[in-house]
Design an enzyme around this catalytic site. Sequence first.
Site, PDB file in Angstrom:
ATOM      1  N   HIS A  88       4.808   2.326  -5.722  1.00 25.04           N
ATOM      2  CA  HIS A  88       5.233   3.715  -5.919  1.00 25.04           C
ATOM      3  C   HIS A  88       4.918   4.226  -7.318  1.00 25.04           C
ATOM      4  O   HIS A  88       4.410   5.328  -7.490  1.00 25.04           O
ATOM      5  CB  HIS A  88       6.739   3.849  -5.676  1.00 25.04           C
ATOM      6  CG  HIS A  88       7.149   3.633  -4.254  1.00 25.04           C
ATOM      7  ND1 HIS A  88       6.667   4.391  -3.215  1.00 25.04           N
ATOM      8  CD2 HIS A  88       8.003   2.739  -3.690  1.00 25.04           C
ATOM      9  CE1 HIS A  88       7.205   3.981  -2.074  1.00 25.04           C
ATOM     10  NE2 HIS A  88       8.018   2.975  -2.338  1.00 25.04           N
TER      11      HIS A  88
ATOM     12  N   HIS B 203       9.621   7.544   2.854  1.00 29.58           N
ATOM     13  CA  HIS B 203       9.132   7.396   4.232  1.00 29.58           C
ATOM     14  C   HIS B 203       9.129   8.738   4.967  1.00 29.58           C
ATOM     15  O   HIS B 203       8.219   9.015   5.754  1.00 29.58           O
ATOM     16  CB  HIS B 203       9.964   6.364   4.988  1.00 29.58           C
ATOM     17  CG  HIS B 203       9.951   5.016   4.331  1.00 29.58           C
ATOM     18  ND1 HIS B 203      10.965   4.091   4.494  1.00 29.58           N
ATOM     19  CD2 HIS B 203       9.055   4.432   3.489  1.00 29.58           C
ATOM     20  CE1 HIS B 203      10.683   3.010   3.786  1.00 29.58           C
ATOM     21  NE2 HIS B 203       9.536   3.193   3.168  1.00 29.58           N
TER      22      HIS B 203
ATOM     23  N   HIS C 115       2.358  -0.990   5.543  1.00 30.12           N
ATOM     24  CA  HIS C 115       3.502  -0.278   4.976  1.00 30.12           C
ATOM     25  C   HIS C 115       3.209   0.188   3.554  1.00 30.12           C
ATOM     26  O   HIS C 115       3.659   1.265   3.154  1.00 30.12           O
ATOM     27  CB  HIS C 115       4.783  -1.113   4.993  1.00 30.12           C
ATOM     28  CG  HIS C 115       5.952  -0.303   4.505  1.00 30.12           C
ATOM     29  ND1 HIS C 115       6.593   0.630   5.309  1.00 30.12           N
ATOM     30  CD2 HIS C 115       6.527  -0.197   3.283  1.00 30.12           C
ATOM     31  CE1 HIS C 115       7.519   1.242   4.599  1.00 30.12           C
ATOM     32  NE2 HIS C 115       7.497   0.760   3.365  1.00 30.12           N
TER      33      HIS C 115
ATOM     34  N   ASP D 241       3.574   3.969   2.194  1.00 29.61           N
ATOM     35  CA  ASP D 241       4.209   4.373   0.936  1.00 29.61           C
ATOM     36  C   ASP D 241       3.272   5.254   0.118  1.00 29.61           C
ATOM     37  O   ASP D 241       3.685   6.278  -0.439  1.00 29.61           O
ATOM     38  CB  ASP D 241       4.587   3.139   0.104  1.00 29.61           C
ATOM     39  CG  ASP D 241       5.871   2.469   0.572  1.00 29.61           C
ATOM     40  OD1 ASP D 241       6.674   3.118   1.274  1.00 29.61           O
ATOM     41  OD2 ASP D 241       6.085   1.294   0.217  1.00 29.61           O
TER      42      ASP D 241
END
Length: 305
Positions: free
Chosen positions: A265, A79, A238, A242
Amino acid sequence: MIKQRTLKCIVQATGVGLHTGKKVTLTLRPAPANTGVIYRRTDLNPPVDFPADAKSVRDTMLCTCLVNEHDVRISTVEHLNAALAGLGIDNIVIEVNAPEIPIMDGSAAPFVYLLLDAGIDELNCAKKFVRIKETVRVEDGDKWAEFKPYNGFSLDFTIDFNHPAIDSSNQRYAMNFSADAFMRQISRARTFGFMRDIEYLQSRGLCLGGSFDCAIVVDDYRVLNEDGLRFEDEFVRHKMLDAIGDLFMCGHNIIGAFTAYKSGHALNNKLLQAVLAKQEAWEYVTFQDDAELPLAFKAPSAVLA
C-alpha cells in the site's frame, strides 16, 4: 461521450470491523457528477467526510486509512476502493456508522456484488481519465513500482514470499485490466496473514474482527483455512487487488502500464503521488465515443444492462 458513472439506487449491507470486531452498517449512495468518491463516518456528530485523495492516505500495519486535517480517520478502505475502480464508479458516497469499512470476506467480491445490486447509472458528464505520458518509478530498498505510457491499463505484479504454501511459480501475476477481468480474476482474492500475528494483535485488543472468515490464514508451513485457496496464486492476485484500489485513490481510472516488485500500500501510494506531482508525466483525457476508449474501460455487459 464516455460518461461518468454512479449508482442507480441506495444499497446497504452489514459486516464486521477488522479492528473492533463489531458490527458495521455500510450504506452506498448515488452522487451527482464531479462529486468523486466520498467516504463518510456517520458515527461522528456531525458526520465527517473523507474524499478519496492520494495525499490523505495513511498505511497502517493492518489496513489503509484516510486521515483528515484534524487527524480523524476512516480505516480499511482499500478493498471497497478496488471494487469502485473495477467497475469504474466515479461518483459515490460511502457511509459507515463506525471508524472502518467492514472487512467482509477479505476480498473485493462482496463489494462488487453490492455495487451491481445497486445498478450502475451513467451521468450526463464526461468521464475523466488520468493518462500516463512519461515513465515514473519509485523504490524502497529492493521494492519498486512504476508506471509507463500504455493505451489501456495493464498490471504486472511480483511478490517474493519465502513460504511453503506459496509455490515459486505462483509469485507473479500479469493481466490486461477490464471490468470483466477484474471481477473474474481479481475481486475474489482474499487478504492474508500469519496466525501468530493475528493472535499477537488480538492479545493487545487489536484486529478483533480477524478470523478465517475474512482472510487466508497461514502458519509457518501451510494454509489453515479448511476450504484452502480460491486460486493457486491467490496471494499475488490479492496484492494486485490492493494495488488497483490504491491507484484509484486519485478518483480516476488510470491509462498506463503498472509494474511492481514486492510493492505494498505505502509504495503504491508513493507512486501515485509521484505521478500526480510531476505535471508533465500525466494528463486528464476524456473520450467522445466507445471507438476511442481503451478496451480496458469498456463497461462490462452486466453493468449497464
